[in-house]
Enzyme design. Structure first.
Site, short mmCIF file in Angstrom:
data_model
loop_
_atom_site.label_atom_id
_atom_site.label_comp_id
_atom_site.label_asym_id
_atom_site.label_seq_id
_atom_site.Cartn_x
_atom_site.Cartn_y
_atom_site.Cartn_z
N GLU A 136 43.77 -11.57 -15.79
CA GLU A 136 43.32 -12.88 -15.19
C GLU A 136 42.48 -12.59 -13.70
O GLU A 136 41.86 -14.39 -13.50
CB GLU A 136 44.37 -12.82 -13.94
CG GLU A 136 45.51 -12.69 -14.50
CD GLU A 136 46.33 -13.74 -15.44
OE1 GLU A 136 45.58 -15.04 -14.57
OE2 GLU A 136 46.44 -14.29 -16.42
N CYS A 141 52.43 -34.59 -28.99
CA CYS A 141 53.86 -34.38 -28.68
C CYS A 141 54.36 -34.50 -30.02
O CYS A 141 55.60 -33.92 -29.82
CB CYS A 141 54.23 -35.98 -27.73
SG CYS A 141 53.19 -36.12 -26.46
N CYS A 187 55.71 -30.67 -29.91
CA CYS A 187 55.71 -30.00 -28.39
C CYS A 187 57.37 -29.73 -29.01
O CYS A 187 58.12 -30.52 -29.27
CB CYS A 187 55.55 -31.16 -27.91
SG CYS A 187 56.17 -30.41 -25.77
N CYS A 229 60.97 -34.37 -21.32
CA CYS A 229 59.99 -34.85 -21.64
C CYS A 229 59.77 -36.70 -20.75
O CYS A 229 59.71 -37.33 -21.35
CB CYS A 229 58.35 -35.14 -22.29
SG CYS A 229 57.06 -35.45 -21.87
FE1 SF4 Z 1 53.58 -34.47 -25.09
FE2 SF4 Z 1 55.41 -34.40 -23.55
FE3 SF4 Z 1 55.38 -31.98 -24.70
FE4 SF4 Z 1 53.38 -32.66 -23.01
S1 SF4 Z 1 55.21 -31.18 -22.57
S2 SF4 Z 1 52.74 -32.11 -24.94
S3 SF4 Z 1 53.39 -35.13 -22.94
S4 SF4 Z 1 56.56 -33.84 -24.80
#
Ligand code: SF4
Length: 354
Positions: free
Chosen positions: A47, A203, A206, A212
């Site tokens: 860290e 995304c 993701c 999101c």
């Molecule tokens: Fe995309 Fe939102 Fe996931 Fe980030 S958090 S990768 S902006 S979907």
């Protein structure tokens, strides 16, 4: 006027992220294998090193430190110069001094065991709110609201957050689970480092895309909002590389506490926003010898200014006494062990090449 009620973060965010982490966690040398507890010294060291520095840059330094000081108490016994020399090249050198003081404080005040609570961690040298929360969560699995740059970016996009970071942190805190807080924090760090990238977030890969808000509106590029930043000023100076007939180099130690505090440097004019004139250069030269060079420029970027140094080289015919007691002639063997910040390494390289 009626205040708009803030939307609560979905309860399934943390479990979703933890499932993804179980399958996709980055393998990093300071992380414990699955099912094992992390070594608090490993977490502390990583860290400190990761503050303002990338994982790829940190890994070789982290390994070098652990080879040399496998335990916190061993590091606490090391000399400060030794610690700084091992840190040399990693940048933000105050961290080396803080880490050393922190290790000594842990030995003196906590019997060599890193304290477990954020409050106690915050009282140690060099540990701020982020580091205290990260260590409490990662090393001791204590619930904590960890927010580094990566996590802030993810959260800003998840919530389409505009405005102060404190408000974002409050929203992020409401998502943090009580179970597996260390893994949750690291999952967010990994998501920011590998999927929710600063430019072109992935995304499609993701795990929390359905939560999101920025993605839902096609606005991922708008978050996080960049804070207005003033351009970094440029500073100038002249550095002197002086050798004697024995091949020794004249060096001096910088004052403790300031920029590159306690580290070795080549003598130079002070670094100012105007280029030094001939009289300033003459007055700053450590000894009166014919100085050559001046055309070669060494550039280095610090966090808050850009530095441009021009190089002067000189040879002393005999044992010249420097103008002040801060200077020392350093022989080749000792030179190779000195804590030299990167900018000084650049000067030395340029002096060899001329
Ligand atoms: Fe995309 Fe939102 Fe996931 Fe980030 S958090 S990768 S902006 S979907």
């Amino acid at each position: 006027m009626k205040r708009k009620k803030e939307k609560e973060p979905p309860a399934s965010l943390a479990p979703t992220l933890l499932r993804w982490y179980d399958a996709h966690a980055r393998v990093l040398p300071w992380r414990a294998p699955k099912g094992r507890k992390p070594d608090p010294w490993h977490v502390l060291l990583s860290e400190y090193m990761l503050q303002q520095t990338t994982v790829a840059t940190v890994i070789p330094y982290y390994r070098k430190f652990l080879r040399r000081w496998p335990r916190l108490d061993a590091f606490a016994k090391a000399g400060l110069d030794e610690a700084r020399a091992a840190w040399s090249g990693l940048g933000y050198y105050r961290r080396a001094g803080f880490l050393h003081r922190c290790a000594r404080a842990v030995v003196k005040d906590h019997g060599g065991r890193l304290p477990r609570t954020e409050k106690e961690l915050l009282a140690l040298p060099g540990i701020g709110p982020y580091t205290a929360a990260a260590i409490a969560a990662i090393a001791f699995d204590r619930p904590a609201n960890v927010m580094d740059g990566n996590i802030a970016r993810v959260m800003a996009r998840l919530f389409r957050h505009k405005g102060p970071r404190a408000a974002l942190k409050a929203k992020a805190g409401r998502c943090a689970p009580r179970k597996r807080p260390g893994d949750y924090a690291q999952a967010l760090m990994d998501l920011g480092a590998t999927v929710c990238l600063p430019k072109n977030p992935r995304c499609g890969a993701c795990p929390v895309m359905r939560f999101c808000a920025a993605h839902a509106r096609g606005e991922t590029g708008k978050y996080p909002q960049a804070p207005a930043r003033a351009a970094a000023p440029r500073k100038y100076g002249v550095a002197f590389v002086l050798r004697d007939p024995k091949g020794r180099v004249l060096m001096r130690k910088r004052a403790e506490g300031g920029l590159l505090g306690g580290m070795w440097e080549f003598p130079s004019t002070s670094w100012e926003t105007v280029k030094p004139g001939a009289a300033t250069i003459r007055a700053a030269a450590p000894v009166a010898v014919p100085w050559r060079g001046g055309g070669r420029k060494i550039r280095h970027v610090f966090s808050h200014f850009r530095l441009e140094l021009s190089l002067r080289r000189g040879h002393s015919r005999g044992a010249i006494r420097p103008r002040s007691g801060d200077y020392r002639w350093i022989g080749a063997r000792e030179f190779s062990t000195l804590a030299l910040p990167t900018v000084m390494k650049k000067i030395w390289k340029a002096a060899q090449e001329e």
